[in-house]
Motif scaffolding. Structure first.
Motif, mmCIF file in Angstrom:
data_model
loop_
_atom_site.group_PDB
_atom_site.id
_atom_site.type_symbol
_atom_site.label_atom_id
_atom_site.label_comp_id
_atom_site.label_asym_id
_atom_site.label_seq_id
_atom_site.Cartn_x
_atom_site.Cartn_y
_atom_site.Cartn_z
ATOM 1 N N TYR A 3 0.835 -1.192 0.000
ATOM 2 C CA TYR A 3 0.000 0.000 0.000
ATOM 3 C C TYR A 3 0.870 1.242 0.000
ATOM 4 O O TYR A 3 1.435 1.616 1.012
ATOM 5 C CB TYR A 3 -0.916 0.011 1.230
ATOM 6 C CG TYR A 3 -1.973 -1.031 1.130
ATOM 7 C CD1 TYR A 3 -3.138 -0.772 0.424
ATOM 8 C CD2 TYR A 3 -1.787 -2.281 1.696
ATOM 9 C CE1 TYR A 3 -4.105 -1.744 0.298
ATOM 10 C CE2 TYR A 3 -2.746 -3.253 1.575
ATOM 11 C CZ TYR A 3 -3.904 -2.987 0.877
ATOM 12 O OH TYR A 3 -4.860 -3.948 0.753
ATOM 13 N N LEU A 164 -7.320 1.637 3.824
ATOM 14 C CA LEU A 164 -6.584 1.591 5.089
ATOM 15 C C LEU A 164 -7.570 1.894 6.212
ATOM 16 O O LEU A 164 -8.407 2.789 6.069
ATOM 17 C CB LEU A 164 -5.474 2.651 5.079
ATOM 18 C CG LEU A 164 -4.507 2.584 3.886
ATOM 19 C CD1 LEU A 164 -3.699 3.866 3.769
ATOM 20 C CD2 LEU A 164 -3.580 1.393 4.009
ATOM 21 N N ASN A 306 -2.705 -3.209 6.538
ATOM 22 C CA ASN A 306 -3.545 -2.040 6.258
ATOM 23 C C ASN A 306 -4.531 -1.697 7.374
ATOM 24 O O ASN A 306 -5.424 -0.877 7.169
ATOM 25 C CB ASN A 306 -4.303 -2.233 4.936
ATOM 26 C CG ASN A 306 -5.286 -3.383 5.012
ATOM 27 O OD1 ASN A 306 -5.141 -4.274 5.843
ATOM 28 N ND2 ASN A 306 -6.279 -3.356 4.152
ATOM 29 N N TRP A 346 2.593 2.029 3.885
ATOM 30 C CA TRP A 346 1.843 1.515 5.036
ATOM 31 C C TRP A 346 2.175 0.053 5.320
ATOM 32 O O TRP A 346 2.103 -0.393 6.458
ATOM 33 C CB TRP A 346 0.327 1.680 4.813
ATOM 34 C CG TRP A 346 -0.130 3.087 5.046
ATOM 35 C CD1 TRP A 346 0.312 4.202 4.406
ATOM 36 C CD2 TRP A 346 -1.095 3.535 6.000
ATOM 37 N NE1 TRP A 346 -0.325 5.320 4.897
ATOM 38 C CE2 TRP A 346 -1.203 4.933 5.869
ATOM 39 C CE3 TRP A 346 -1.897 2.896 6.937
ATOM 40 C CZ2 TRP A 346 -2.070 5.703 6.643
ATOM 41 C CZ3 TRP A 346 -2.773 3.655 7.713
ATOM 42 C CH2 TRP A 346 -2.848 5.047 7.566
#
Ligand SMILES: Cc1cc2nc3c(=O)[nH]c(=O)nc-3n(C[C@H](O)[C@H](O)[C@H](O)COP(=O)(O)OP(=O)(O)OC[C@H]3O[C@@H](n4cnc5c(N)ncnc54)[C@H](O)[C@@H]3O)c2cc1C
Length: 436
Positions: A3, A164, A306, A346
């Motif tokens: 991510y 997220l 996430n 992330w």
């Protein structure tokens, strides 16, 4: 899957408490997130102060440091708070025990803090990047599908999806509950209630009932034994906000059914305060909910790459040291630093947050449970002796004697783990005394 934040990365924050709102400030400043915040309660900018469950919060250096990076926010928070220079313990015989602070402590009620963070957030982000939904409770989390189910006040249900997800939804976190069913990563979570319960209390120093001359800028305590206390903090316009705290097992206020019961209770246990307790507040106090503090201790704060929990959702502690909110705001600063370090990746930042934060949160739990010795007069005396001797030596030989551990907790941002190391002997002693 990796991510990396791009323009369309959609972040859902569950919970518009101090941690969730400060995180929104930080993420929106990063400029590449679409943020939706869902909050179970009403919009605080639209409800009256006393309708909310609120209580005074002491914000120490840790919290101030965390909000400092958002331009103008620290100034706004400071302008709304009250500075406290010590505490006064009012004895039943009319005498007062005084405890003076070297550095003034910033106090703010939770409602005022949340309101300020929210107003500033709205002011700074009048665009499509921020969406706020109040009166929406998260009732289901589907980590596989990356969807959340919410229930509105009228019972209507709807879902939303995320890239997220942040659980900033306090000690009873719905997001954290979803970790329990995860098969791949073992999740251990211990929940326990502190032995005290509390009700919030709002009075004025002078009203038609009478007037109580209380020193401004001090926290005022009235104790009727270890297991029943009132703590009040002076606010603007002679208002006093605070809490009445007692041991849950005593069921003190549970059996009262009329405001007269409450008035009599105050006359018996807090005669000084009963002079300024109006009948309406006695009635309101009767109807206000009794709150319990749930503490949370878990082995990780992330799920996959996430989903993250922060603040009380991750590590709620007993309020005895006044660090829950401070550590919740510090979480946000730490996570933002990780995003800086990892270029908004992330997948790396989310698990790294657990690695950096769990030990510290465990140290905070130990400190919160065992720094203040309760119910043991000998240890209580030793505690104050240690503080006074430690402060004396630090004052005359600061290079040889570091600040005492309580001052490090309140006046520095030294990590909780380091502070625990410096006072491990004392913590072990208090722990042993509790067990014996
Ligand atoms: C009496 C008392 C005194 C305290 N004094 C201090 C102090 O002096 N100093 C200090 O640092 N800390 C203090 N604390 C602790 C402090 O209040 C908390 O640690 C702090 O509020 C945590 O912030 P948070 O944002 O993580 O969680 P919270 O403040 O609990 O906010 C979580 C938010 O999520 C919302 N929410 C919950 N579930 C859902 C859901 N399913 N869907 C949508 N929204 C949801 C809640 O309505 C809430 O607004 C005190 C606590 C108490 C009880």
């Amino acid at each position: 899957m990796i991510y990396l934040a791009i323009m369309t990365t959609k972040v859902i924050i569950v919970g518009a408490g101090p941690a969730g709102l400060l995180l929104a400030h930080y993420l929106l400043r990063r400029g590449n997130y679409q943020i939706s915040i869902y909050e179970r309660r009403s919009d605080p900018t639209h409800v009256s102060f006393s309708n909310d469950r609120t209580f005074p919060i002491a914000l120490s250096e840790r919290a101030k440091k965390a909000i400092r990076s958002i331009p103008g926010l620290e100034e706004r928070v400071l302008s709304q708070g009250t500075f406290i220079t010590g505490s006064l313990s009012h004895q039943k015989n009319g005498k007062v025990r005084r405890n003076t602070r070297k550095k003034p402590l910033l106090m703010m009620d939770r409602f005022g803090l949340v309101n300020t963070l929210l107003q500033e957030l709205i002011k700074k982000n009048q665009n499509q990047s921020l969406k706020l939904y109040f009166n929406c409770q998260c009732t289901q989390v589907n980590l596989q599908e990356k969807t959340l189910e919410f229930t509105r006040e009228d019972g209507e249900k709807f879902t939303d999806n995320y890239d997220l997800l942040i659980g900033a939804d306090g000690a009873n976190s719905a997001v954290r509950n979803a970790f329990i069913n995860s098969e791949n990563e073992p999740f251990e979570c211990e929940l326990s209630y502190v032995k005290d319960v509390y009700k919030t209390l709002f009075i004025h120093r002078n009203n038609e009932q009478g007037e109580l001359n209380l020193e401004a800028g001090k926290i005022h305590n009235w104790g009727s034994g270890e297991s029943l206390r009132i703590i009040l903090v002076p606010q603007a316009k002679k208002a006093l906000n605070g809490v009445i705290i007692y041991e849950a097992k005593n069921n003190l206020l549970e059996n009262f059914s009329t405001k007269e019961d409450i008035l009599k209770f105050f006359a018996d246990y807090f005669p000084e305060l009963s002079k300024i307790l109006p009948e309406e507040e006695a009635k309101a106090l009767l109807n206000r909910p009794i709150s319990r503090v749930l503490t949370v201790h878990c082995n990780r704060y992330h799920q996959g790459n996430n989903v993250l929990i922060i603040g009380d959702a991750a590590h709620s502690v007993s309020p005895s040291l006044g660090q829950g909110c401070n550590s919740a705001l510090e979480d946000v600063e730490i996570f933002n630093n990780l995003l800086d370090e990892m270029g908004d990746n992330w997948s790396q930042a989310v698990p790294e947050f657990t690695r950096r934060r769990v030990t510290d949160a465990q140290a905070l739990r130990e400190l919160s449970n065992y720094v203040f010795p309760r119910g043991n007069k000998k240890l209580f005396f030793e505690f104050f002796l240690r503080l006074n001797i430690g402060r004396f030596f630090h004052k005359i030989l600061p290079n040889f004697f570091p600040p005492v551990f309580t001052d490090q907790i309140w006046e520095s941002s030294v990590s909780y783990s380091e502070i625990l190391q410096s006072c491990q002997g004392w913590v072990t002693k208090v722990k042993k005394a509790y067990r014996s």
